[in-house]
Design an enzyme around this catalytic site. Structure first.
Site, mmCIF file in Angstrom:
data_model
loop_
_atom_site.group_PDB
_atom_site.id
_atom_site.type_symbol
_atom_site.label_atom_id
_atom_site.label_comp_id
_atom_site.label_asym_id
_atom_site.label_seq_id
_atom_site.Cartn_x
_atom_site.Cartn_y
_atom_site.Cartn_z
ATOM 1 N N HIS A 287 0.845 -1.085 0.055
ATOM 2 C CA HIS A 287 -0.118 0.017 -0.079
ATOM 3 C C HIS A 287 0.909 1.404 -0.040
ATOM 4 O O HIS A 287 0.425 2.271 -0.625
ATOM 5 C CB HIS A 287 -0.936 -0.079 1.209
ATOM 6 C CG HIS A 287 -2.050 -1.096 0.914
ATOM 7 N ND1 HIS A 287 -2.953 -1.553 2.035
ATOM 8 C CD2 HIS A 287 -3.049 -1.261 -0.296
ATOM 9 C CE1 HIS A 287 -3.756 -2.074 1.282
ATOM 10 N NE2 HIS A 287 -3.856 -1.976 -0.076
ATOM 11 N N CYS A 584 15.179 -3.522 -26.238
ATOM 12 C CA CYS A 584 14.058 -2.463 -25.502
ATOM 13 C C CYS A 584 13.746 -2.828 -24.326
ATOM 14 O O CYS A 584 12.992 -2.003 -23.240
ATOM 15 C CB CYS A 584 12.604 -2.525 -26.027
ATOM 16 S SG CYS A 584 11.625 -4.294 -25.873
HETATM 17 C C1 PEP Z 1 11.502 -6.783 -21.273
HETATM 18 O O1 PEP Z 1 11.108 -7.838 -20.702
HETATM 19 O O2 PEP Z 1 12.690 -6.483 -21.339
HETATM 20 C C2 PEP Z 1 10.364 -5.527 -21.741
HETATM 21 C C3 PEP Z 1 10.927 -4.483 -22.495
HETATM 22 O O3 PEP Z 1 9.116 -5.815 -21.448
HETATM 23 P P1 PEP Z 1 8.454 -5.842 -20.194
HETATM 24 O O4 PEP Z 1 9.509 -4.995 -19.251
HETATM 25 O O5 PEP Z 1 7.249 -4.760 -20.261
HETATM 26 O O6 PEP Z 1 8.066 -7.133 -19.696
#
Ligand code: PEP
Ligand code: MG
Length: 653
Positions: A287, A584
Site C-alpha cells: 500500500h 527494448c
Molecule cells: C522486457 O522484458 O525487457 C521488456 C521490455 O518488456 P516488459 O519489461 O514490459 O516485460
C-alpha cells in the site's frame, strides 16, 4: 433465533481483497445478527478483516454467507450482494512501475544501488534517513490502553483519507478498518497480559497477526502482513509518544530513506515534502507503493542495505521506473523545480558513432500522455509502446475504436518518426479486471503476452485493426511479447496478415525475451522484419530469478557474459537474414551496456526518454571498430565484473 445462508461466487479478479473485506465488515456492523463467511471448510466471523483475508478467497471461488439472529435474512442478503458485486472494484494492481521494471541505468557497485521499481518517475533530492526524523513528543496521554491507541491510529488514517485523492483515500480507509480489527486488538491484549510494555505489545502483536497472513504463502496476503506491521508500528510509536519531526526534512526536496515506510507516513508527508522514497523492505504491490504512485513520488523498494549505503544529507537521483538510485556526492542541493525529471533535453538529431555508424535510439512509453511529455527526447520514435499499461484497471476490454483513437494520436504526435506498438502483454503481474484471473502457481511462467492472445484472439484482432488504421497517419511497427516457439511467430505474422492492411506497410516483429525463442533466432528472423530483445524478461528467465523479488536483484545482471553471447547469436542470425535487431529492455539504458550492444551488432536501442541524452553522450564519442573490439573481448570474459571493466572503454570523462 433464525438462520439464513446464501452462496455467492466471487467475481473480483483479485479475489476477496482488503478493500471489499473492509466494506463487508462495515456492512456487518449495521446488523444485529452474527454473520460469518464460510469457504472451503474454513469460516470467518464478519467482524474481522484479517480472518476474512486469511480465508484466501480467490476469483471464481464459492463462499457461503451465514447469518444467525433476528435480522439474518436482510443481513445475509446485504452482505451477499456486496460480495457478489465485487467485479467492478479494480484489484490492487501492482504499481505501474513494477511491471515495466524498465531499465537499470545504474549498475550495482559504482555509485548506484538497485531495487524493485515501485512508483515511476525520476527525481533529485537530499537523502534524509527516517530514523533521524523521529523524536519524542512531550504530550503523551498518561492513560493509554490497547483500544484507545488503535482507535486513535484509525481516526488519524480516516482524517488523512479525507485529505487524500480518491485512490489513496480507499486504501487509507481500509487500513483504518484493519487497525480496529478484533484479531489485532486481541493479540495486543494478550501480549500486554504477558507483562510487555504497551508499545512492545503492539509490535509483538503485529508480528503475531502478520505471521498468520504470511503462512498462506500468497503474495497479496504477504503484502497485507506488511500493512499489519505498519499499523502495529504506528500504534507502538503512539504509545511511546514518538513522532516524525517534519521540520527536520529541511526546505530542500528530500529522498526519504528507511528500512520501511508506512502508507500513512507517505500520505502525511505528501508530495510537497517528498521528492522520492527508497526502502530496504517493501514490495511493488504494498500500500505504501500504491500511495507513492498516486502522489506521483518516485519510489524504489527492496534495496539491500539502503540505509547504510545512502548517507543522510547526500544528494541522490532516484529513478522509480528503473529501480535505481545514484549518489551525486558533492552535487549542489537542488531546488524543487530542479528536483523532478531534471535530465538535460536532447536535440532530435540522429545519433552516430565518431566514424559515422548510425544507431537508432528510440524511447519506451506506456501511454499517449507519456509520449507527449517525451517528445523533446525522441530521435528515432518509439521502440516500445507498452499498450497494456493504460488498461490495467479497466473493467471492460478496450474497443477497436478506442485503440484506433489512441494509437492514431500517438502516430500523429511523432510527426513521421516510427511508432512500434507492442501488442498486449497482459498476464503475470499485469491482470486487468476485465480478464478472468487464471489461478497459476507461477504467473511469470504462465499465460501472458502472446500466450494469452492465442487464447483470446479477439483482443489481438481489435488491436491489430487499430494498428492498421493508425498506420495511415505515419510509420508503424507491431511486435508480439513473450513468443516462445517458431509456431508462435508464424501464428502472429499470420494474424497481422489477416487484420492489417498490406498497404499500411506495417513492419512486423517479435520480442525475444524467452530463452527458447532467443536460441531459435536463426529460424525466427526468417519470418519477421525485426526482433526486439526484452532484456528484463530474458535475464529473469535465463537465471530463473523472478525480476520482482528484491533480494534476487543481483541475478538480474545484464553484463553477464552468457547474456552477451546469446545476444551475439541473435545479431549474427538477424544480420545474415537482413532483419534488424533492437533492444527494448532495461539494460539498453545503461550507456556502457548500450556501447557493448552496438559492438555486438544491435541496430536500435529503445530506452526511457530520460536516458536518451546519456546514450547520445556515450555513443557519439567512440568509433564502431573500438566497440566491436571491446564486445568481442567481452564474449570471452568470464564474469560480469570483468565485462563491466571492459565496457568502460571510450567512456567520456
Ligand atoms: C522486457 O522484458 O525487457 C521488456 C521490455 O518488456 P516488459 O519489461 O514490459 O516485460
Ligand atoms: Mg518483457
Amino acid at each position: 433465533m433464525s438462520r439464513h445462508e446464501l452462496a455467492v461466487i466471487i467475481r473480483d479478479p483479485a479475489g476477496l481483497h482488503a478493500r471489499p473485506a473492509a466494506r463487508l465488515v462495515e456492512e456487518a456492523r449495521r446488523h444485529e445478527s452474527a454473520l460469518r463467511v464460510v469457504h472451503a471448510g474454513a469460516e470467518s466471523a464478519l467482524t474481522s478483516m484479517i480472518a476474512l483475508l486469511a480465508l484466501g478467497v480467490r476469483a471464481g471461488d464459492e463462499v457461503v454467507v451465514r447469518g444467525d439472529g433476528p435480522d439474518s435474512e436482510d443481513a445475509v442478503r446485504a452482505v451477499a450482494a456486496l460480495l457478489g458485486d465485487q467485479g467492478g472494484d479494480p484489484a490492487p494492481a501492482p504499481a505501474e512501475a513494477a511491471s515495466p521494471a524498465e531499465d537499470s541505468p545504474v549498475p550495482p557497485g559504482d555509485d548506484g544501488l538497485r531495487g524493485v521499481p515501485a512508483s515511476a518517475g525520476r527525481a533529485v533530492g537530499v537523502i534524509r534517513h527516517l530514523s533521524r526524523l523521529e523524536t519524542l513528543t512531550a504530550d503523551v496521554p498518561t492513560v493509554l490502553e490497547v483500544e484507545g491507541v488503535l482507535t486513535t491510529v484509525a481516526a488519524r488514517l480516516r482524517d488523512q483519507a479525507q485529505q487524500a485523492d480518491e485512490s489513496s483515500a480507499v486504501i487509507l480507509e481500509a487500513l483504518a478498518e484493519l487497525a480496529l480489527d478484533p484479531q489485532l486488538t486481541a493479540a495486543a491484549r494478550s501480549r500486554l497480559a504477558t507483562g510487555l510494555p504497551l508499545s512492545e505489545a503492539f509490535t509483538a502483536a503485529g508480528e503475531d497477526v502478520a505471521a498468520v497472513l504470511e503462512r498462506s504463502q500468497d503474495s497479496y496476503l504477504a503484502a497485507r502482513a506488511a500493512d499489519i506491521r505498519h499499523l502495529a508500528a504506528d500504534a507502538a510509536a503512539l504509545a511511546l509518544g514518538r513522532v516524525i519531526d517534519v521540520t527536520e526534512l529541511g526546505e530542500e526536496p528530500c529522498i526519504l530513506v528507511a528500512s520501511d515506510v508506512s502508507p500513512s507516513l507517505l500520505s502525511a508527508l505528501g508530495r510537497s515534502r517528498l521528492a522520492g522514497v527508497v526502502t530496504e523492505q517493501g514490495s511493488a504491490s504494498s500500500h505504501a507503493s500504491l500511495i507513492a504512485s498516486s502522489l506521483g513520488v518516485p519510489m524504489v523498494v527492496a534495496v539491500p542495505d539502503a540505509v547504510e549505503r545512502l548517507p543522510h544529507g547526500v544528494v541522490a537521483v532516484v529513478d522509480g521506473a528503473a529501480g535505481s538510485i545514484e549518489l551525486r556526492s558533492g552535487a549542489p542541493v537542488p531546488t524543487f523545480e530542479e528536483a523532478a525529471g531534471s535530465e538535460e533535453p536532447t536535440a532530435a538529431t540522429p545519433i552516430s558513432t565518431l566514424d559515422g555508424h548510425r544507431i537508432q535510439v528510440a524511447v519506451n512509453v506506456g501511454s499517449v500522455t507519456e509520449l507527449h511529455s517525451a517528445r523533446t527526447a525522441t530521435v528515432d520514435g518509439v521502440g516500445l509502446y507498452r499498450t497494456e499499461l493504460s488498461y490495467l484497471s479497466r473493467t471492460s476490454a478496450p474497443s477497436e475504436d478506442e485503440l484506433t483513437a489512441e494509437l492514431s494520436e500517438a502516430v500523429r504526435s511523432l510527426a513521421g518518426q516510427r511508432l512500434i506498438v507492442r501488442t498486449f502483454d497482459f498476464g503475470s503481474d499485469k491482470q486487468p479486471p476485465f480478464l478472468t484471473a487464471v489461478d497459476e502457481p507461477n504467473p511469470a511462467l504462465g499465460v501472458r503476452g502472446i500466450r494469452l492472445a492465442r487464447l483470446r484472439p479477439e483482443l489481438l484482432r481489435a488491436q491489430l485493426r487499430a494498428v492498421s488504421h493508425a498506420a495511415q497517419q505515419g510509420p508503424v511497427g507491431v511486435m508480439a511479447p513473450m513468443v516462445t516457439t517458431v509456431d508462435d511467430v508464424v501464428w502472429f505474422v499470420d494474424q497481422v496478415r489477416q487484420h492489417v492492411d498490406p498497404q499500411a506497410q506495417v513492419e512486423v516483429g517479435v520480442m525475444l525475451e524467452v530463452p527458447a525463442a532467443a536460441l531459435a533466432a536463426v529460424e525466427i528472423v526468417k519470418h519477421v522484419d525485426f526482433v526486439s530483445v526484452g532484456t528484463n524478461d530474458l535475464v529473469q528467465y535465463l537465471n530463473a530469478a523472478d525480476r520482482q523479488v528484491g533480494h534476487l536483484a543481483g541475478l538480474q545482471e545484464p553484463f553477464a557474459p552468457v547474456l552477451l553471447r546469446l545476444l551475439k547469436s541473435i545479431c549474427d542470425a538477424a544480420r545474415a537474414n537482413g532483419t534488424w535487431v533492437g533492444i527494448c529492455g532495461a539494460a539498453a539504458a545503461d550507456p556502457d551496456w548500450a556501447a557493448l550492444a552496438v559492438g555486438l551488432g544491435v541496430d536500435e536501442l529503445s530506452v526511457p526518454p530520460a536516458a536518451v541524452a546519456r546514450l547520445r553522450r556515450r555513443l557519439t564519442g567512440v568509433r564502431l571498430d573500438e566497440l566491436e573490439l571491446v564486445a568481442a573481448k567481452a564474449l570471452r570474459t568470464g564474469t560480469p565484473e570483468a565485462v563491466r571493466d571492459l565496457a568502460r572503454v571510450g567512456r567520456p570523462e
